[in-house]
Design a protein around this motif. Sequence first.
Motif, short mmCIF file in Angstrom:
data_model
loop_
_atom_site.label_atom_id
_atom_site.label_comp_id
_atom_site.label_asym_id
_atom_site.label_seq_id
_atom_site.Cartn_x
_atom_site.Cartn_y
_atom_site.Cartn_z
N GLU A 108 0.82 -1.22 0.00
CA GLU A 108 0.00 0.00 0.00
C GLU A 108 0.86 1.27 0.00
N ASP A 109 2.00 1.22 0.71
CA ASP A 109 2.90 2.38 0.80
C ASP A 109 3.31 2.91 -0.58
N VAL A 110 3.51 2.00 -1.54
CA VAL A 110 4.12 2.41 -2.82
C VAL A 110 3.20 2.18 -4.02
N ARG A 111 2.02 1.69 -3.75
CA ARG A 111 1.11 1.31 -4.82
C ARG A 111 0.76 2.46 -5.76
N GLY A 112 0.71 3.65 -5.20
CA GLY A 112 0.34 4.81 -6.00
C GLY A 112 1.40 5.22 -7.01
N GLU A 113 2.61 4.69 -6.86
CA GLU A 113 3.73 5.15 -7.69
C GLU A 113 4.04 4.24 -8.87
#
Length: 252
Positions: A108-113
């Motif tokens: 979830e921490d990096v999913r947006g990237e």
Amino acid sequence: LESRAKVIAVASGKGGVGKTTIVLNLGYAMAKIGKETLILDADIALPNLDIYTGLESPPISLLEVLGGNASTRHAIYELHFGLKILPCGGSLQALQEADLSKLKDVIEDVRGEYDYILLDVAAGLSKFSLIPLTLADEIILVVNPEPASILDAQKVNTVSRMADTKVAGLVINKDAKGFQDIGVKLGIPTLGRIPDSKVVVMAREMKLPVIAVKPNSDVAQAFMRLAARITGAPVKTGKPSLIRRILGIKNV
Ligand SMILES: Nc1ncnc2c1ncn2[C@@H]1O[C@H](COP(=O)(O)OP(=O)(O)OP(=O)(O)O)[C@@H](O)[C@H]1O
Ligand SMILES: [Mg+2]
């Protein structure tokens, strides 16, 4: 609306069928197509994505993040062509302290990237593989053309269905000429067939993707086609056939 990466777990029943090889090479091919791609070593007990990429003993890796001793961003490194890697790290001490249930937060921490996050999953059906499988949006099952591999893949397929994670398809690795497409038999689409090739072994020894070592080899082209199929990008191969171009037939 924030875009969110599609998380794809690369899994198998039997070990040694080529998951790590596929995560590295498919990831590299996706990055080459222009997709923001992260490869993540979720095989936490027996990780090997690090050594396949020459990223031996990275100072911070997944185990430190799962142990609550580092942030996710500090465990991500850049390889060729913008391909990013989140290596696992091999310290037994860190493994003891790692809490696998935190993997969800790491993703979830990096999913947006990213456009895609590829998970290298442990073979079999232990908790080490089940947790990553349930966190993925889709599963790619890797099989070799041999009975034990196919039988074990069938089990993982059944369990994945029970866990409500979609099995996107099959990759037949170390493919042999004349081997039947067993996707039909298993009721799973075959997304790609990767030949058994010396180029794979050579590239592994060089700690590079096959596409970087021998871009025109059959195996490199098979990885490019697989990436195109999964991302929906148009297929570009190094050896376009004139007839196919005239007729507008895509290589699949
Ligand atoms: N298409 C191929 N042609 C030839 N050799 C291959 C091919 N794919 C993988 N290999 C070789 O097979 C061995 C196992 O591959 P790999 O480590 O990727 O499997 P794995 O499924 O990740 O194994 P494990 O279950 O132990 O994690 C390696 O030596 C690799 O170089
Ligand atoms: Mg592996």
